[in-house]
Write a protein that holds these residues in place. Sequence first.
Motif, short mmCIF file in Angstrom:
data_model
loop_
_atom_site.label_atom_id
_atom_site.label_comp_id
_atom_site.label_asym_id
_atom_site.label_seq_id
_atom_site.Cartn_x
_atom_site.Cartn_y
_atom_site.Cartn_z
N SER A 110 3.14 5.18 -12.56
CA SER A 110 3.48 5.07 -13.99
C SER A 110 3.38 6.42 -14.69
CB SER A 110 2.64 4.00 -14.69
OG SER A 110 1.31 4.43 -14.75
N GLU A 111 2.56 7.32 -14.17
CA GLU A 111 2.44 8.67 -14.75
C GLU A 111 3.47 9.63 -14.15
OE1 GLU A 111 -0.43 10.04 -16.89
OE2 GLU A 111 -0.16 7.94 -17.43
N ARG A 112 4.27 9.12 -13.21
CA ARG A 112 5.26 9.94 -12.49
C ARG A 112 4.60 11.15 -11.81
NH1 ARG A 112 10.71 9.43 -13.92
NH2 ARG A 112 11.08 7.67 -15.28
N ASP A 113 3.40 10.90 -11.30
CA ASP A 113 2.67 11.96 -10.59
C ASP A 113 2.92 11.75 -9.08
OD1 ASP A 113 0.88 13.61 -9.33
OD2 ASP A 113 -0.79 13.17 -10.68
N TYR A 114 4.02 12.29 -8.61
CA TYR A 114 4.43 12.01 -7.23
C TYR A 114 3.58 12.73 -6.20
CZ TYR A 114 8.12 9.75 -9.77
OH TYR A 114 8.78 8.94 -10.65
N SER A 115 2.99 13.85 -6.58
CA SER A 115 2.09 14.53 -5.64
C SER A 115 0.87 13.67 -5.37
CB SER A 115 1.60 15.87 -6.20
OG SER A 115 2.67 16.57 -6.72
N THR A 116 0.31 13.12 -6.45
CA THR A 116 -0.87 12.27 -6.27
C THR A 116 -0.47 10.99 -5.53
OG1 THR A 116 -1.91 13.20 -8.22
CG2 THR A 116 -2.75 11.07 -7.47
N HIS A 117 0.69 10.48 -5.85
CA HIS A 117 1.17 9.29 -5.14
C HIS A 117 1.21 9.57 -3.64
CE1 HIS A 117 4.19 6.44 -3.59
NE2 HIS A 117 3.59 5.61 -4.43
N ASN A 118 1.73 10.72 -3.30
CA ASN A 118 1.83 11.12 -1.89
C ASN A 118 0.43 11.29 -1.28
OD1 ASN A 118 3.29 11.99 0.41
ND2 ASN A 118 2.70 14.09 -0.10
N PHE A 119 -0.43 11.95 -2.01
CA PHE A 119 -1.81 12.16 -1.54
C PHE A 119 -2.50 10.81 -1.26
CE2 PHE A 119 -6.26 12.21 -3.11
CZ PHE A 119 -6.84 13.04 -2.16
N LEU A 120 -2.24 9.84 -2.13
CA LEU A 120 -2.94 8.55 -2.01
C LEU A 120 -2.47 7.71 -0.83
CD1 LEU A 120 -3.11 7.57 -5.79
CD2 LEU A 120 -5.07 8.16 -4.31
N GLN A 121 -1.32 8.04 -0.27
CA GLN A 121 -0.82 7.23 0.85
C GLN A 121 -1.79 7.26 2.04
OE1 GLN A 121 1.67 5.09 0.29
NE2 GLN A 121 1.40 6.05 -1.71
N TRP A 122 -2.50 8.36 2.18
CA TRP A 122 -3.50 8.45 3.26
C TRP A 122 -4.57 7.36 3.07
CZ3 TRP A 122 -8.72 9.11 3.66
CH2 TRP A 122 -9.20 9.40 4.95
N TYR A 123 -4.98 7.17 1.79
CA TYR A 123 -6.02 6.17 1.50
C TYR A 123 -5.47 4.75 1.69
CZ TYR A 123 -9.01 9.87 -0.30
OH TYR A 123 -9.80 10.99 -0.39
N VAL A 124 -4.21 4.56 1.35
CA VAL A 124 -3.60 3.24 1.53
C VAL A 124 -3.67 2.86 3.01
CG1 VAL A 124 -1.42 1.94 1.42
CG2 VAL A 124 -2.08 3.45 -0.48
N ALA A 125 -3.27 3.80 3.88
CA ALA A 125 -3.28 3.53 5.32
C ALA A 125 -4.71 3.33 5.82
CB ALA A 125 -2.62 4.68 6.06
N GLU A 126 -5.61 4.12 5.32
CA GLU A 126 -7.01 4.04 5.74
C GLU A 126 -7.60 2.67 5.38
OE1 GLU A 126 -8.58 6.18 7.51
OE2 GLU A 126 -10.69 5.66 7.25
N GLN A 127 -7.24 2.17 4.19
CA GLN A 127 -7.78 0.87 3.76
C GLN A 127 -7.29 -0.26 4.66
OE1 GLN A 127 -10.39 2.35 1.88
NE2 GLN A 127 -10.39 0.14 1.68
N ILE A 128 -6.04 -0.18 5.08
CA ILE A 128 -5.53 -1.23 5.98
C ILE A 128 -6.38 -1.22 7.25
CG2 ILE A 128 -3.55 -1.92 7.44
CD1 ILE A 128 -1.73 -0.68 5.26
N GLU A 129 -6.64 -0.02 7.75
CA GLU A 129 -7.40 0.13 8.98
C GLU A 129 -8.84 -0.36 8.81
OE1 GLU A 129 -8.39 4.09 10.73
OE2 GLU A 129 -6.34 3.82 11.42
N GLU A 130 -9.45 -0.03 7.68
CA GLU A 130 -10.86 -0.39 7.51
C GLU A 130 -11.04 -1.90 7.31
OE1 GLU A 130 -12.81 3.76 6.55
OE2 GLU A 130 -13.07 2.26 5.00
N GLU A 131 -10.12 -2.50 6.56
CA GLU A 131 -10.22 -3.96 6.40
C GLU A 131 -10.02 -4.64 7.75
OE1 GLU A 131 -8.14 -6.07 3.37
OE2 GLU A 131 -8.33 -4.41 1.95
N SER A 132 -9.08 -4.13 8.51
CA SER A 132 -8.82 -4.77 9.80
C SER A 132 -9.99 -4.58 10.76
CB SER A 132 -7.48 -4.25 10.34
OG SER A 132 -7.55 -3.94 11.67
N LEU A 133 -10.61 -3.42 10.69
CA LEU A 133 -11.80 -3.16 11.50
C LEU A 133 -12.91 -4.17 11.16
CD1 LEU A 133 -13.49 -1.28 13.39
CD2 LEU A 133 -14.01 0.09 11.37
N ALA A 134 -13.14 -4.36 9.86
CA ALA A 134 -14.20 -5.29 9.44
C ALA A 134 -13.89 -6.71 9.89
CB ALA A 134 -14.35 -5.24 7.92
#
Length: 172
Positions: A110-134
């Motif tokens: 919503s802030e059109r901050d595409y660099s941060t959006h890109n940066f956050l993709q690492w966390y999105v992937a990590e969360q999928i992995e961590e939930e699945s691990l648990a």
Amino acid sequence: MLKEKMHAALNHQIKIEAESSQIYLGMASWAETKGLNGIADFLYGHADEERMHMLKLVRYINERGGHAFIPLLEGPKNEYSSVNEVFESFLNHEIEVSSQIDELVGLALSERDYSTHNFLQWYVAEQIEEESLARTILDKLALIGEDKGGFYMFDRDLVNIKSSLSNENTGI
Ligand code: OFO
């Protein structure tokens, strides 16, 4: 340059990651005092990973011309009634973190901050992995039930579960 809202939200996420590290450290210490050394090692390792998640945010905020604030933390829970309780709390905590990350991604868009959006993709992937691990760990615990031999092997093998499921790439 980070916009004010994004700057504040990313700083808030630093606190969440730091708290995660503390929470897992509390779990690790509890497990170690119960002689559950494999579980303790796994959780100590996980506490380190959360610190790395925090550090990655600190470095990003500063790189983008912001100022990462190092937060004051409340003490985590130190007592657990069972290993099941530990890993149920682990899963619930990760589910909460995932929704925080989703909020951040929504804000970046919503802030059109595409660099941060890109940066956050690492966390999105990590969360999928961590939930699945648990979930995998909880499934294993459910299978083991009251079987003491099974539990002994679970404790011994837990450290390897993470390395077989994860392909950690921190990028720091
Ligand atoms: Fe457990 O995850 Fe950080 O982000």
